[in-house]
Design a protein around this motif. Sequence first.
Motif, PDB file in Angstrom:
ATOM      1  N   THR A  95       0.829  -1.199   0.000  1.00 39.01           N
ATOM      2  CA  THR A  95       0.000   0.000   0.000  1.00 39.01           C
ATOM      3  C   THR A  95       0.865   1.252   0.000  1.00 39.01           C
ATOM      4  N   PHE A  97       0.359   5.490   0.279  1.00 37.68           N
ATOM      5  CA  PHE A  97      -0.713   6.298   0.847  1.00 37.68           C
ATOM      6  C   PHE A  97      -0.334   7.764   0.967  1.00 37.68           C
ATOM      7  N   ILE A 111      -5.831   8.674   1.401  1.00 38.34           N
ATOM      8  CA  ILE A 111      -6.001   7.997   0.123  1.00 38.34           C
ATOM      9  C   ILE A 111      -4.980   6.874   0.107  1.00 38.34           C
ATOM     10  N   ALA A 113      -3.414   3.691  -2.088  1.00 37.02           N
ATOM     11  CA  ALA A 113      -3.300   2.990  -3.365  1.00 37.02           C
ATOM     12  C   ALA A 113      -2.835   1.583  -3.018  1.00 37.02           C
ATOM     13  N   GLU A 122      -6.154  -0.680  -6.472  1.00 37.95           N
ATOM     14  CA  GLU A 122      -7.388  -0.104  -5.942  1.00 37.95           C
ATOM     15  C   GLU A 122      -7.052   1.220  -5.266  1.00 37.95           C
ATOM     16  N   LEU A 123      -7.987   2.154  -5.334  1.00 31.00           N
ATOM     17  CA  LEU A 123      -7.878   3.391  -4.569  1.00 31.00           C
ATOM     18  C   LEU A 123      -8.908   3.339  -3.457  1.00 31.00           C
ATOM     19  N   PHE A 125     -10.508   5.609  -0.308  1.00 29.47           N
ATOM     20  CA  PHE A 125     -10.639   6.950   0.257  1.00 29.47           C
ATOM     21  C   PHE A 125     -11.233   6.830   1.653  1.00 29.47           C
ATOM     22  N   ASN A 140     -12.582   3.720   6.058  1.00 35.77           N
ATOM     23  CA  ASN A 140     -12.631   3.647   4.599  1.00 35.77           C
ATOM     24  C   ASN A 140     -14.053   3.929   4.150  1.00 35.77           C
TER      25      ASN A 140
END
Length: 168
Positions: A95, A97, A111, A113, A122-123, A125, A140
């Motif tokens: 990940t 971020f 955020i 990634a 995947e993103l 938020f 999330n």
Amino acid sequence: VRDDSAQGIVIRSNHTQSTDTNKAIRVRNNSDTNTFHVSHKGQGYFAGSVGIGTSAPGGKLDVRGYVRFGPSNTVDEFQGLSITNGRNSGINTSTSFIDFKNNLNVADCHIFAVHQPDGRGELVFGTTPVGIRTEDRRQNRLILSGDGHLLPGADGSQDLGSSAKKWN
């Protein structure tokens, strides 16, 4: 060194620099270890952390204040910031971020990634609900999957703009 001509300190090499091995300026501690150097080609190296606007950096690069990326008055150029995750995502999920912190230095938005071993990305938020500001309570809220689908966060209860429009 005193410069009365307002030219500064000039260091020139008598040879064309085809590599970055020839250093124009070296700063060393009481050994042969470079703590800082700049080559004749303009490449720089710092052994420790660099602070801009702070004398006590809290990371490899710590910038206090406004940061700007890219040239000014750009009309038709693509500009961006690239974050590279060094973990092998071909073996395990990794990940990258961006955390957004409040004035108490507590992350209240993010955020992520997420790099999956099968090549998907995947993103994710996340935001923080109303409440105590001194602890990390991020949740999330929305996931953009690798196949382009928008998915709800952890429990699927996030609304889509009004209480009548919810994830099912």
